[in-house]
Design a protein around this motif. Structure first.
Motif, PDB file in Angstrom:
ATOM      1  N   ILE A   1       3.528   9.951   9.452  1.00 61.67           N
ATOM      2  CA  ILE A   1       2.451  11.148   9.567  1.00 61.67           C
ATOM      3  C   ILE A   1       1.162  11.480  10.145  1.00 61.67           C
ATOM      4  CG2 ILE A   1       2.091  13.299   8.841  1.00 61.67           C
ATOM      5  CD1 ILE A   1       4.939  12.856   9.742  1.00 61.67           C
ATOM      6  N   GLY A   2       0.157  11.709  10.247  1.00 61.61           N
ATOM      7  CA  GLY A   2      -1.487  11.553  10.504  1.00 61.61           C
ATOM      8  C   GLY A   2      -1.939  11.195  11.564  1.00 61.61           C
ATOM      9  N   TRP A   3      -3.002  11.882  11.582  1.00 58.84           N
ATOM     10  CA  TRP A   3      -4.060  11.802  13.099  1.00 58.84           C
ATOM     11  C   TRP A   3      -5.306  11.233  13.325  1.00 58.84           C
ATOM     12  CZ3 TRP A   3      -2.776  13.014  18.313  1.00 58.84           C
ATOM     13  CH2 TRP A   3      -0.996  13.115  18.985  1.00 58.84           C
ATOM     14  N   ASP A   4      -5.972  12.490  12.267  1.00 53.75           N
ATOM     15  CA  ASP A   4      -6.956  11.498  11.790  1.00 53.75           C
ATOM     16  C   ASP A   4      -7.665  10.712  10.746  1.00 53.75           C
ATOM     17  OD1 ASP A   4      -8.399  13.535  13.443  1.00 53.75           O
ATOM     18  OD2 ASP A   4      -8.005  15.806  12.200  1.00 53.75           O
TER      19      ASP A   4
ATOM     20  N   MET B   1       0.700  -1.705   0.271  1.00 54.64           N
ATOM     21  CA  MET B   1      -0.158   0.159  -0.089  1.00 54.64           C
ATOM     22  C   MET B   1       1.007   1.444  -0.071  1.00 54.64           C
ATOM     23  SD  MET B   1      -1.813   0.767   3.915  1.00 54.64           S
ATOM     24  CE  MET B   1      -0.450   1.128   5.086  1.00 54.64           C
ATOM     25  N   ARG B   2       0.174   2.450   0.080  1.00 53.86           N
ATOM     26  CA  ARG B   2       1.164   4.181  -0.431  1.00 53.86           C
ATOM     27  C   ARG B   2       0.795   4.761   0.722  1.00 53.86           C
ATOM     28  NH1 ARG B   2      -1.164   7.605  -4.632  1.00 53.86           N
ATOM     29  NH2 ARG B   2      -2.775   7.083  -3.725  1.00 53.86           N
ATOM     30  N   ALA B   3       1.874   4.817   1.533  1.00 59.31           N
ATOM     31  CA  ALA B   3       1.615   5.332   2.058  1.00 59.31           C
ATOM     32  C   ALA B   3       2.735   6.785   2.649  1.00 59.31           C
ATOM     33  CB  ALA B   3       1.793   4.591   3.577  1.00 59.31           C
ATOM     34  N   VAL B   4       2.414   7.825   3.099  1.00 54.20           N
ATOM     35  CA  VAL B   4       3.185   9.061   3.557  1.00 54.20           C
ATOM     36  C   VAL B   4       4.463   9.307   5.191  1.00 54.20           C
ATOM     37  CG1 VAL B   4       3.579  11.631   3.840  1.00 54.20           C
ATOM     38  CG2 VAL B   4       1.804  10.537   2.083  1.00 54.20           C
ATOM     39  N   VAL B   5       5.564   8.556   4.777  1.00 56.58           N
ATOM     40  CA  VAL B   5       6.649   9.170   5.774  1.00 56.58           C
ATOM     41  C   VAL B   5       7.954  10.151   5.761  1.00 56.58           C
ATOM     42  CG1 VAL B   5       6.165   5.982   6.451  1.00 56.58           C
ATOM     43  CG2 VAL B   5       8.269   7.464   4.383  1.00 56.58           C
ATOM     44  N   VAL B   6       7.984  10.230   6.851  1.00 59.63           N
ATOM     45  CA  VAL B   6       9.492  11.167   6.682  1.00 59.63           C
ATOM     46  C   VAL B   6      10.967  10.469   7.306  1.00 59.63           C
ATOM     47  CG1 VAL B   6      10.485  13.055   7.972  1.00 59.63           C
ATOM     48  CG2 VAL B   6       7.635  13.091   7.311  1.00 59.63           C
ATOM     49  N   ARG B   7      12.014  10.434   6.781  1.00 57.61           N
ATOM     50  CA  ARG B   7      13.076   9.843   6.831  1.00 57.61           C
ATOM     51  C   ARG B   7      13.654  11.016   7.445  1.00 57.61           C
ATOM     52  NH1 ARG B   7      12.473   4.896   4.071  1.00 57.61           N
ATOM     53  NH2 ARG B   7      11.620   4.686   2.469  1.00 57.61           N
ATOM     54  N   THR B   8      14.397  12.051   6.632  1.00 52.08           N
ATOM     55  CA  THR B   8      14.992  12.810   7.751  1.00 52.08           C
ATOM     56  C   THR B   8      13.940  13.792   8.061  1.00 52.08           C
ATOM     57  OG1 THR B   8      16.630  12.355   6.118  1.00 52.08           O
ATOM     58  CG2 THR B   8      16.781  14.418   6.984  1.00 52.08           C
ATOM     59  N   PRO B   9      13.805  15.142   9.316  1.00 56.77           N
ATOM     60  CA  PRO B   9      12.035  15.644   9.399  1.00 56.77           C
ATOM     61  C   PRO B   9      13.637  16.866   8.372  1.00 56.77           C
ATOM     62  CG  PRO B   9      13.461  14.784  11.889  1.00 56.77           C
ATOM     63  CD  PRO B   9      14.301  13.957  10.329  1.00 56.77           C
ATOM     64  N   ALA B  10      12.351  17.623   8.757  1.00 54.10           N
ATOM     65  CA  ALA B  10      12.454  19.311   7.299  1.00 54.10           C
ATOM     66  C   ALA B  10      11.454  19.926   7.332  1.00 54.10           C
ATOM     67  CB  ALA B  10      13.586  19.313   5.785  1.00 54.10           C
ATOM     68  N   GLY B  11      11.402  20.136   5.824  1.00 63.35           N
ATOM     69  CA  GLY B  11       9.636  21.611   5.359  1.00 63.35           C
ATOM     70  C   GLY B  11       9.048  20.254   4.763  1.00 63.35           C
ATOM     71  N   PRO B  12       8.108  20.517   4.248  1.00 66.37           N
ATOM     72  CA  PRO B  12       6.646  19.382   3.107  1.00 66.37           C
ATOM     73  C   PRO B  12       7.693  18.716   2.471  1.00 66.37           C
ATOM     74  CG  PRO B  12       6.168  22.252   3.299  1.00 66.37           C
ATOM     75  CD  PRO B  12       7.660  21.806   3.697  1.00 66.37           C
ATOM     76  N   GLU B  13       9.126  18.647   1.614  1.00 67.26           N
ATOM     77  CA  GLU B  13       9.595  18.127   0.579  1.00 67.26           C
ATOM     78  C   GLU B  13       9.747  17.042   1.774  1.00 67.26           C
ATOM     79  OE1 GLU B  13      13.012  20.708   2.918  1.00 67.26           O
ATOM     80  OE2 GLU B  13      10.935  21.177   1.780  1.00 67.26           O
ATOM     81  N   ALA B  14      10.309  17.087   3.411  1.00 68.32           N
ATOM     82  CA  ALA B  14      10.413  15.721   3.954  1.00 68.32           C
ATOM     83  C   ALA B  14       9.833  14.845   3.194  1.00 68.32           C
ATOM     84  CB  ALA B  14      10.678  15.712   4.991  1.00 68.32           C
ATOM     85  N   LEU B  15       7.886  15.122   3.016  1.00 64.81           N
ATOM     86  CA  LEU B  15       7.226  13.703   3.262  1.00 64.81           C
ATOM     87  C   LEU B  15       7.587  12.933   1.919  1.00 64.81           C
ATOM     88  CD1 LEU B  15       4.397  16.615   3.631  1.00 64.81           C
ATOM     89  CD2 LEU B  15       5.289  14.352   5.521  1.00 64.81           C
ATOM     90  N   GLU B  16       6.871  11.521   2.590  1.00 60.50           N
ATOM     91  CA  GLU B  16       7.999  10.680   1.559  1.00 60.50           C
ATOM     92  C   GLU B  16       6.425   9.756   0.904  1.00 60.50           C
ATOM     93  OE1 GLU B  16      11.574   8.633   1.290  1.00 60.50           O
ATOM     94  OE2 GLU B  16      12.140   9.549   2.852  1.00 60.50           O
ATOM     95  N   LEU B  17       6.360   9.233   0.332  1.00 58.86           N
ATOM     96  CA  LEU B  17       4.855   8.443  -0.752  1.00 58.86           C
ATOM     97  C   LEU B  17       6.016   7.506  -0.975  1.00 58.86           C
ATOM     98  CD1 LEU B  17       1.371   8.185  -0.948  1.00 58.86           C
ATOM     99  CD2 LEU B  17       2.357   8.889  -3.145  1.00 58.86           C
ATOM    100  N   VAL B  18       5.635   6.668   0.250  1.00 57.25           N
ATOM    101  CA  VAL B  18       6.576   5.324   0.044  1.00 57.25           C
ATOM    102  C   VAL B  18       5.200   3.861  -0.536  1.00 57.25           C
ATOM    103  CG1 VAL B  18       8.463   6.042   1.401  1.00 57.25           C
ATOM    104  CG2 VAL B  18       6.245   4.520   2.181  1.00 57.25           C
ATOM    105  N   GLU B  19       5.679   2.581  -0.579  1.00 60.53           N
ATOM    106  CA  GLU B  19       5.357   2.017  -0.317  1.00 60.53           C
ATOM    107  C   GLU B  19       5.351   0.467   0.603  1.00 60.53           C
ATOM    108  OE1 GLU B  19       2.756   0.247  -2.185  1.00 60.53           O
ATOM    109  OE2 GLU B  19       2.476   1.475  -4.282  1.00 60.53           O
ATOM    110  N   VAL B  20       4.623   0.810   1.623  1.00 56.14           N
ATOM    111  CA  VAL B  20       5.029  -0.502   2.477  1.00 56.14           C
ATOM    112  C   VAL B  20       4.002  -1.714   2.488  1.00 56.14           C
ATOM    113  CG1 VAL B  20       6.206   1.036   3.672  1.00 56.14           C
ATOM    114  CG2 VAL B  20       2.850   0.629   3.429  1.00 56.14           C
ATOM    115  N   PRO B  21       4.417  -2.415   3.622  1.00 57.74           N
ATOM    116  CA  PRO B  21       3.271  -3.911   3.116  1.00 57.74           C
ATOM    117  C   PRO B  21       1.719  -3.449   4.026  1.00 57.74           C
ATOM    118  CG  PRO B  21       5.363  -4.353   4.184  1.00 57.74           C
ATOM    119  CD  PRO B  21       5.798  -2.678   4.662  1.00 57.74           C
ATOM    120  N   VAL B  22       0.649  -3.408   3.947  1.00 55.58           N
ATOM    121  CA  VAL B  22       0.072  -4.296   4.631  1.00 55.58           C
ATOM    122  C   VAL B  22       0.011  -4.170   6.103  1.00 55.58           C
ATOM    123  CG1 VAL B  22      -2.780  -3.994   3.956  1.00 55.58           C
ATOM    124  CG2 VAL B  22      -2.024  -4.084   2.303  1.00 55.58           C
TER     125      VAL B  22
END
Length: 311
Positions: A65-68, A1-22
């Motif tokens: 990332i994400g709470w709601d 599945m697709r998920a948004v994660v951060v590897r290196t904290p920074a500005g909005p460009e730090a948000l990565e869309l990655v493939e991870v297991p469900v």
């Protein structure tokens, strides 16, 4: 599945869309197929590494990332009896020690963090309710003001503040709303009896001019601190949202609300939303792959309502 994660904290460009297991639902857990995920300021500070710097979460190689969330139950784990696949739900991911957030196609949450979605409300709108609605109701619970008491709500046009105004009025409180001058009509429509424009030089004096002797309590969503404390009467109550609480001078009881997932309370909020007693405000929507653009818009400020991501 697709998920948004951060590897290196920074500005909005730090948000990565990655493939991870469900992820799989474990004991007492529910897997939700995400239909909408709210974008909140806490997501921005998480992305930037501020929560780690503040000691509120441990460093991670990959941070979700994400709470709601609003979506549909996809799988239930052992011991779950209150939900079944196909149920429309809303929920809150309040744990900072788990690898993925709600910016994803699926999310696993404890069943106790979920509630039935508000009937007749689209998922995009429902996704704006959990974090901000629960913060408002838990702050009001901490204030514990009696029917007829007076309450100052700072940041009254914001997501937490707007819910706080409406929920306070439903509890029989009389509300002084502090917000931008352009928001007076909006917060009065939410139920505020009095209005103070943001930027007023003497907040305490202005509020006391409206409510002689000072308000019984203050819900400080804008984190004005001592500026708002001065508006509270002696031995009143003051609650700050997520830090920034001032010293409780003049016998004022001071607390900070730190959000906790609460399925039953969230179910109560969903019922209010379904009846139209709570206003769910969506500023705009973005596809999941444009999470960075959503954060850029969030960081510019001035939003009335929440941005929402759509997987």
């Amino acid at each position: 599945m697709r998920a948004v994660v951060v590897r290196t904290p920074a500005g909005p460009e730090a948000l990565e869309l990655v493939e991870v297991p469900v992820p799989a639902a474990g004991p007492g857990q529910v897997r939700v197929k995400v239909e909408a995920a709210g974008v909140n300021p806490v997501d921005s500070v998480t992305r930037a590494g501020i929560l780690v710097e503040a000691g509120l979460m441990a460093p991670r190689e990959v941070t979700g990332i994400g709470w709601d969330v609003a979506g549909v139950v996809d799988e239930v784990g052992p011991g779950v009896t209150g939900f079944a696949p196909g149920d429309a739900v809303i929920g809150l991911r309040d744990r900072l020690d788990v690898p993925l957030g709600t910016y994803a196609e699926y999310v696993v949450l404890d069943a106790s963090a979920l509630a039935p979605a508000p009937s007749g409300v689209p998922a995009v709108q429902a996704a704006t309710l959990p974090l901000n609605g629960l913060t408002a109701v838990q702050a009001l619970d901490l204030l514990d003001l009696p029917h007829g008491a007076t309450l100052l709500v700072t940041g009254a046009a914001g997501a937490v503040g707007g819910f706080a105004v409406q929920l306070a009025v439903l509890r029989g409180l009389r509300v002084v709303a502090l917000a931008g001058p352009q928001d007076e009509a909006a917060v009065r429509e939410l139920g505020a009896e009095w209005f103070v424009p943001r930027g007023t030089a003497e907040v305490a004096a202005t509020v006391r001019g409206l409510v002689p002797g000072g308000v019984d309590g203050a819900l400080d969503a804008a984190l004005l601190g001592t500026l708002a404390l001065g508006a509270v009467r002696n031995r009143g109550a003051f609650v700050a949202v997520s830090g920034g609480a001032p010293t409780g001078l003049r016998g004022i009881r001071v607390d900070t609300v730190w959000i906790a997932a609460d399925g039953p309370a969230l179910a109560g909020l969903a019922e209010l939303a379904a009846r139209g007693s709570l206003t769910l405000r969506v500023a705009d929507t973005y596809p999941l792959e444009r999470a960075a653009d959503a954060h850029r818009r969030l960081d510019r400020g001035g939003l009335r309502g929440r941005l929402v991501l759509l997987p």
